[in-house]
Write an enzyme that holds these catalytic residues in place. Structure first.
Site, PDB file in Angstrom:
ATOM      1  N   CYS A  26      27.926  36.862  40.401  1.00 47.15           N
ATOM      2  CA  CYS A  26      29.216  36.990  41.083  1.00 47.15           C
ATOM      3  C   CYS A  26      29.141  37.110  42.606  1.00 47.15           C
ATOM      4  O   CYS A  26      28.964  36.136  43.294  1.00 47.15           O
ATOM      5  CB  CYS A  26      30.026  38.135  40.484  1.00 47.15           C
ATOM      6  SG  CYS A  26      31.758  37.997  40.978  1.00 47.15           S
ATOM      7  N   ASN A  72      33.234  37.457  37.825  1.00 51.08           N
ATOM      8  CA  ASN A  72      34.555  38.027  37.509  1.00 51.08           C
ATOM      9  C   ASN A  72      35.234  38.207  38.855  1.00 51.08           C
ATOM     10  O   ASN A  72      34.892  39.138  39.594  1.00 51.08           O
ATOM     11  CB  ASN A  72      34.428  39.420  36.889  1.00 51.08           C
ATOM     12  CG  ASN A  72      34.023  39.420  35.435  1.00 51.08           C
ATOM     13  OD1 ASN A  72      34.868  39.488  34.543  1.00 51.08           O
ATOM     14  ND2 ASN A  72      32.733  39.364  35.189  1.00 51.08           N
ATOM     15  N   ASN A  97      23.940  45.896  36.701  1.00 52.64           N
ATOM     16  CA  ASN A  97      24.744  44.729  36.332  1.00 52.64           C
ATOM     17  C   ASN A  97      23.716  43.596  36.176  1.00 52.64           C
ATOM     18  O   ASN A  97      23.144  43.136  37.163  1.00 52.64           O
ATOM     19  CB  ASN A  97      25.754  44.432  37.441  1.00 52.64           C
ATOM     20  CG  ASN A  97      26.754  43.376  37.045  1.00 52.64           C
ATOM     21  OD1 ASN A  97      26.535  42.629  36.101  1.00 52.64           O
ATOM     22  ND2 ASN A  97      27.850  43.298  37.791  1.00 52.64           N
ATOM     23  N   GLU A 120      31.937  48.763  41.462  1.00 55.69           N
ATOM     24  CA  GLU A 120      30.559  48.374  41.090  1.00 55.69           C
ATOM     25  C   GLU A 120      29.524  49.279  41.740  1.00 55.69           C
ATOM     26  O   GLU A 120      28.471  49.525  41.169  1.00 55.69           O
ATOM     27  CB  GLU A 120      30.296  46.914  41.461  1.00 55.69           C
ATOM     28  CG  GLU A 120      30.951  45.952  40.498  1.00 55.69           C
ATOM     29  CD  GLU A 120      30.390  44.557  40.626  1.00 55.69           C
ATOM     30  OE1 GLU A 120      29.193  44.361  40.388  1.00 55.69           O
ATOM     31  OE2 GLU A 120      31.179  43.655  40.991  1.00 55.69           O
TER      32      GLU A 120
HETATM   33  N1  CDV Z   1      32.321  40.853  40.261  1.00 61.04           N
HETATM   34  C1  CDV Z   1      32.268  40.595  41.579  1.00 61.04           C
HETATM   35  O1  CDV Z   1      31.199  40.677  42.181  1.00 61.04           O
HETATM   36  N2  CDV Z   1      33.427  40.285  42.178  1.00 61.04           N
HETATM   37  C2  CDV Z   1      33.556  40.121  43.601  1.00 61.04           C
HETATM   38  C3  CDV Z   1      34.852  40.701  44.012  1.00 61.04           C
HETATM   39  C4  CDV Z   1      34.777  41.888  44.878  1.00 61.04           C
HETATM   40  C5  CDV Z   1      35.968  39.867  44.305  1.00 61.04           C
HETATM   41  C6  CDV Z   1      33.370  38.674  44.042  1.00 61.04           C
HETATM   42  O2  CDV Z   1      32.716  38.475  45.066  1.00 61.04           O
HETATM   43  O3  CDV Z   1      33.894  37.752  43.424  1.00 61.04           O
END
Ligand code: CDV
Length: 310
Positions: A171, A196, A110, A146
């Site tokens: 993220c 996301n 990612n 993931e």
């Molecule tokens: N894409 C992410 O890493 N999303 C995570 C999830 C698990 C909610 C986040 O920490 O926002």
């Protein structure tokens, strides 16, 4: 000489599973043009900004999910982003799924890249904190695979770009203080991160009402505690039936939000970021050299989980 970087948080609304790369790239190009018209130097796009958030579905045969990954960057469908960056003299941060063959083995990450105003890649980052699970868990209303679709990246680096010290994260990284501190210790002046984040957290639905509070809490704390700008950008809205938070924000080294998106669709939030604002925090309250006590922090790298010492 003042060091200003005018940044746009290039939030995206949902991307459907069947949307083509060409359709998505059109939306990214619209952001580059819109941001240029507002005098921006840099647009920060979300995590996995070329596809839907596919780790919400289990696909037993990983080879059948290959169309979600980029094997080249730039590739035939993304080259236009780099050409436009160079023509408009505007840079971008872009999150995407990366697949490479190393030692005869397919490796999946990612990933995000930082592209300079001349269209060159200034840095590449592979997500370190991969949340969710590696096994099919059909009991969930939607999955977060993931750990199945990606392997973790090795490190948090910073890059000499846009006249400052630039860092990247993705993220879930934003929830971990180590993320910011690793880059803070390398002098980061701006940390860009795409995300996301579904509103609903299947293992802890009691957090759902707090999802936006937690989103801003961690990014504001990371900015302040390291005297750095933080630019957090969502893929938002109802994506394939799953409600995702928006809340894209540009945060000053004071920890204050100075610009934010107010919709859950494609939207730009813009701020003129003075990189020298970092100095006041880095040289006083968070003068690391003067005040940190690494000799008392051994557990942070010695162990992963929490353990009572008795
Ligand atoms: N894409 C992410 O890493 N999303 C995570 C999830 C698990 C909610 C986040 O920490 O926002």
């Amino acid at each position: 000489m003042p060091r200003f970087v005018t940044v746009a948080a290039g939030q995206l609304g949902p991307i459907a599973r069947d949307d083509s790369r060409a359709q998505v790239v059109e939306r990214l190009l619209a952001h580059l043009h819109g941001a240029k018209a507002m005098g921006c130097d840099l647009v920060v796009f979300p995590e996995l900004a070329l596809t839907t958030f596919f780790p919400r579905w289990y696909e037993e045969d990983l080879d059948l999910a290959e169309h979600f990954y980029e094997t080249q960057m730039p590739g035939p469908e993304t080259q236009v982003l780099f050409d436009t960056a160079r023509d408009l003299q505007i840079g971008f941060y872009l999150g995407y799924a990366e697949m490479v063959i190393e030692a005869g083995r397919k490796r999946r990450y990612n990933t995000s890249i930082l592209v300079e105003r001349d269209g060159s890649i200034a840095g590449k980052y592979r997500k370190v904190h991969l949340p969710g699970h590696a096994e099919n868990e059909p009991w969930r209303r939607f999955q977060h695979l993931e750990k199945y679709y990606f392997e973790p990246g090795p490190s948090f680096d910073v890059y000499d770009a846009f006249g400052g010290v630039m860092g990247m994260a993705l993220c879930n990284d934003r929830r971990w203080s180590e993320t910011y501190r690793m880059m803070g210790l390398q002098g980061a002046e701006m940390i860009m991160l795409g995300y996301n984040t579904p509103v609903h957290n299947p293992p802890a639905p009691e957090h759902d009402d707090l999802s936006m509070f937690h989103n801003h809490l961690v990014m504001q704390a990371g900015a302040y505690e390291n005297g750095t700008w933080v630019v957090g950008v969502a893929k938002a809205g109802n994506e394939e039936g799953i409600e995702m938070i928006g809340g894209s924000a540009i945060i000053a080294p004071s920890g204050e939000i100075v610009a934010a998106c107010s919709t859950k669709g494609d939207e730009l939030a813009v701020a003129r970021c003075d990189l020298d604002l970092c100095h006041s925090y880095k040289s006083t309250t968070f003068n690391f050299e003067r005040h940190r006590r690494p000799e008392a922090y051994g557990l942070i790298t010695a162990q992963r989980g929490a353990r009572r010492p008795w």
